[in-house]
Design a protein around this motif. Structure first.
Motif, mmCIF file in Angstrom:
data_model
loop_
_atom_site.group_PDB
_atom_site.id
_atom_site.type_symbol
_atom_site.label_atom_id
_atom_site.label_comp_id
_atom_site.label_asym_id
_atom_site.label_seq_id
_atom_site.Cartn_x
_atom_site.Cartn_y
_atom_site.Cartn_z
ATOM 1 N N THR A 142 6.291 50.932 92.993
ATOM 2 C CA THR A 142 7.255 51.981 92.641
ATOM 3 C C THR A 142 8.115 51.636 91.435
ATOM 4 O OG1 THR A 142 8.820 51.036 94.223
ATOM 5 C CG2 THR A 142 7.389 52.802 95.023
ATOM 6 N N ARG A 143 7.847 50.528 90.791
ATOM 7 C CA ARG A 143 8.666 50.135 89.647
ATOM 8 C C ARG A 143 8.672 51.194 88.544
ATOM 9 N NH1 ARG A 143 7.385 44.819 85.978
ATOM 10 N NH2 ARG A 143 9.218 44.878 84.617
ATOM 11 N N THR A 144 7.525 51.839 88.354
ATOM 12 C CA THR A 144 7.433 52.845 87.301
ATOM 13 C C THR A 144 8.406 54.002 87.534
ATOM 14 O OG1 THR A 144 5.885 54.182 86.005
ATOM 15 C CG2 THR A 144 5.565 54.161 88.385
ATOM 16 N N VAL A 145 8.710 54.315 88.811
ATOM 17 C CA VAL A 145 9.680 55.371 89.102
ATOM 18 C C VAL A 145 11.043 54.991 88.543
ATOM 19 C CG1 VAL A 145 10.876 56.655 90.920
ATOM 20 C CG2 VAL A 145 8.439 56.111 91.169
ATOM 21 N N ASP A 146 11.467 53.759 88.788
ATOM 22 C CA ASP A 146 12.771 53.310 88.294
ATOM 23 C C ASP A 146 12.841 53.353 86.777
ATOM 24 O OD1 ASP A 146 13.623 52.771 90.910
ATOM 25 O OD2 ASP A 146 12.819 50.745 90.848
ATOM 26 N N VAL A 147 11.764 52.954 86.125
ATOM 27 C CA VAL A 147 11.741 52.958 84.658
ATOM 28 C C VAL A 147 11.878 54.372 84.114
ATOM 29 C CG1 VAL A 147 10.363 52.418 82.619
ATOM 30 C CG2 VAL A 147 10.397 50.826 84.532
ATOM 31 N N HIS A 148 11.147 55.312 84.704
ATOM 32 C CA HIS A 148 11.219 56.692 84.225
ATOM 33 C C HIS A 148 12.567 57.341 84.541
ATOM 34 C CE1 HIS A 148 6.876 56.401 83.516
ATOM 35 N NE2 HIS A 148 7.031 57.455 82.746
ATOM 36 N N ILE A 149 13.167 57.000 85.663
ATOM 37 C CA ILE A 149 14.504 57.510 85.954
ATOM 38 C C ILE A 149 15.483 57.012 84.894
ATOM 39 C CG2 ILE A 149 16.467 57.281 87.531
ATOM 40 C CD1 ILE A 149 14.523 59.275 88.598
ATOM 41 N N ALA A 150 15.371 55.745 84.525
ATOM 42 C CA ALA A 150 16.241 55.198 83.481
ATOM 43 C C ALA A 150 16.039 55.932 82.164
ATOM 44 C CB ALA A 150 15.984 53.702 83.312
ATOM 45 N N GLN A 151 14.795 56.261 81.847
ATOM 46 C CA GLN A 151 14.505 57.013 80.630
ATOM 47 C C GLN A 151 15.174 58.387 80.669
ATOM 48 O OE1 GLN A 151 9.963 55.307 80.512
ATOM 49 N NE2 GLN A 151 10.309 57.318 79.645
ATOM 50 N N LEU A 152 15.011 59.072 81.799
ATOM 51 C CA LEU A 152 15.591 60.407 81.924
ATOM 52 C C LEU A 152 17.106 60.370 81.764
ATOM 53 C CD1 LEU A 152 13.607 62.083 84.841
ATOM 54 C CD2 LEU A 152 13.867 62.964 82.514
ATOM 55 N N ARG A 153 17.749 59.441 82.427
ATOM 56 C CA ARG A 153 19.202 59.346 82.337
ATOM 57 C C ARG A 153 19.656 59.103 80.902
ATOM 58 N NH1 ARG A 153 19.947 55.747 87.821
ATOM 59 N NH2 ARG A 153 20.750 57.436 89.156
ATOM 60 N N ALA A 154 18.945 58.233 80.205
ATOM 61 C CA ALA A 154 19.323 57.939 78.826
ATOM 62 C C ALA A 154 19.132 59.154 77.922
ATOM 63 C CB ALA A 154 18.529 56.749 78.304
ATOM 64 N N LYS A 155 18.052 59.902 78.141
ATOM 65 C CA LYS A 155 17.791 61.070 77.307
ATOM 66 C C LYS A 155 18.753 62.219 77.603
ATOM 67 C CE LYS A 155 12.933 60.307 76.183
ATOM 68 N NZ LYS A 155 11.563 60.877 76.170
ATOM 69 N N LEU A 156 19.095 62.403 78.870
ATOM 70 C CA LEU A 156 19.999 63.492 79.245
ATOM 71 C C LEU A 156 21.461 63.143 78.993
ATOM 72 C CD1 LEU A 156 18.319 64.525 82.620
ATOM 73 C CD2 LEU A 156 18.138 65.721 80.421
ATOM 74 N N GLY A 157 21.750 61.861 78.887
ATOM 75 C CA GLY A 157 23.113 61.434 78.569
ATOM 76 C C GLY A 157 24.095 61.751 79.686
ATOM 77 N N PRO A 158 25.343 62.019 79.322
ATOM 78 C CA PRO A 158 26.374 62.296 80.333
ATOM 79 C C PRO A 158 26.064 63.508 81.209
ATOM 80 C CG PRO A 158 27.366 61.856 78.189
ATOM 81 C CD PRO A 158 25.901 62.003 77.955
ATOM 82 N N ALA A 159 25.178 64.390 80.752
ATOM 83 C CA ALA A 159 24.830 65.583 81.531
ATOM 84 C C ALA A 159 23.862 65.291 82.674
ATOM 85 C CB ALA A 159 24.221 66.643 80.614
ATOM 86 N N SER A 160 23.304 64.090 82.733
ATOM 87 C CA SER A 160 22.292 63.781 83.739
ATOM 88 C C SER A 160 22.811 64.040 85.153
ATOM 89 C CB SER A 160 21.857 62.322 83.634
ATOM 90 O OG SER A 160 21.006 61.982 84.720
ATOM 91 N N PRO A 161 22.057 64.824 85.948
ATOM 92 C CA PRO A 161 22.473 65.098 87.329
ATOM 93 C C PRO A 161 21.889 64.101 88.331
ATOM 94 C CG PRO A 161 20.602 66.466 86.806
ATOM 95 C CD PRO A 161 20.861 65.610 85.573
ATOM 96 N N ILE A 162 21.152 63.107 87.854
ATOM 97 C CA ILE A 162 20.424 62.207 88.749
ATOM 98 C C ILE A 162 21.354 61.116 89.265
ATOM 99 C CG2 ILE A 162 18.482 60.607 88.961
ATOM 100 C CD1 ILE A 162 17.211 62.105 86.557
ATOM 101 N N ARG A 163 21.341 60.934 90.568
ATOM 102 C CA ARG A 163 22.138 59.851 91.157
ATOM 103 C C ARG A 163 21.245 58.957 92.004
ATOM 104 N NH1 ARG A 163 23.510 61.416 96.526
ATOM 105 N NH2 ARG A 163 23.161 63.652 96.878
ATOM 106 N N THR A 164 21.639 57.693 92.062
ATOM 107 C CA THR A 164 20.919 56.711 92.867
ATOM 108 C C THR A 164 21.516 56.663 94.269
ATOM 109 O OG1 THR A 164 20.454 55.361 90.910
ATOM 110 C CG2 THR A 164 20.275 54.268 93.061
ATOM 111 N N VAL A 165 20.663 56.710 95.263
ATOM 112 C CA VAL A 165 21.097 56.522 96.644
ATOM 113 C C VAL A 165 20.653 55.114 97.033
ATOM 114 C CG1 VAL A 165 20.961 57.354 99.016
ATOM 115 C CG2 VAL A 165 20.850 58.973 97.101
ATOM 116 N N ARG A 166 21.597 54.211 97.064
ATOM 117 C CA ARG A 166 21.286 52.795 97.202
ATOM 118 C C ARG A 166 20.431 52.522 98.450
ATOM 119 N NH1 ARG A 166 23.553 48.669 94.645
ATOM 120 N NH2 ARG A 166 25.278 49.989 93.917
ATOM 121 N N GLY A 167 19.366 51.776 98.223
ATOM 122 C CA GLY A 167 18.479 51.395 99.313
ATOM 123 C C GLY A 167 17.510 52.473 99.746
#
Length: 226
Positions: free
Chosen positions: A193-218
């Motif tokens: 599942t590492r690729t999921v984390d990498v792509h989430i990081a990409q999305l957050r960086a591209k969307l900037g402060p507007a990103s609606p994605i949040r991490t639910v720890r664990g």
């Protein structure tokens, strides 16, 4: 002879035996295949042939695969790219923001799996039903395959687009990484599942402060609603 109906895949690999094996399995899946062995020729082939996808070895001599992909993206070419790499520790760099790759496989790999991943990437193409999702300042139009953060349009790879759409379709729902891997990439969590984390990081960086994605720890990830 007419080209197979799935379209043409450009295979860029300087090891002849590997290139032939990849081409064999792609042709079995109904793709036409064009092969190149160096970066300069690959870029020329992309411009000339307009493939539906590119299977790109990272370790090319001269201009390597990373530079080929970077040059394509800088020119506004978002043809799906699937990297082939000999080193798993290169994954973060291969899928990094400056490259915009859609997926990767590491050597040694199953050519059957590689062909399946090409099919998965291409299933994310045009033809989806008319849908528009919003989350705060982010708007995603499935029909046009366009995304905006505020008034700024954001260029996403096909994988990034499908990942964001998966989250926005069910705002507030927490998706486990394995669920996202299955829904977006089309294979099981056992593939990693590492690729999921990498792509989430990409999305957050591209969307900037507007990103609606949040991490639910664990657990995984969710997108906040409108």
């Amino acid at each position: 002879m007419s080209a197979p109906g799935r379209g043409l895949v450009l295979v860029v690999e300087d090891e002849t035996a590997i290139a032939e094996l990849i081409a064999l399995y792609l042709r079995r899946d109904g793709f036409a295949v064009h092969r190149e062995s160096d970066g300069d020729a690959a870029l020329a082939a992309v411009r000339r042939l307009r493939p539906v996808a590119v299977v790109l070895d990272i370790g090319l001599s001269g201009m390597d695969g990373a530079e080929v992909c970077r040059t394509m993206r800088a020119a506004g070419d978002w043809t799906p790219v699937l990297f082939v790499t000999a080193r798993d520790d290169e994954v973060d760099r291969l899928l990094g923001l400056e490259l915009g790759a859609d997926d990767y496989v590491t050597k040694p790999f199953s050519p059957r799996e590689l062909a399946a991943r090409v099919r998965t990437v291409l299933r994310r193409g045009p033809g989806a039903r008319a849908e528009v999702f919003t989350a705060g300042e982010v708007r995603l139009d499935v029909t046009q395959r366009r995304v905006w953060a505020g008034v700024q349009e954001v260029a996403l790879t096909s994988t990034e687009f499908e990942l964001l759409a998966q989250l926005l379709r069910q705002p507030g729902r927490v998706f486990e990484r394995g669920q996202l891997l299955s829904a977006v990439w089309g294979y099981s969590a056992s593939a990693g599942t590492r690729t999921v984390d990498v792509h989430i990081a990409q999305l957050r960086a591209k969307l900037g402060p507007a990103s609606p994605i949040r991490t639910v720890r664990g657990v995984g990830y969710a997108a906040d609603g409108a």
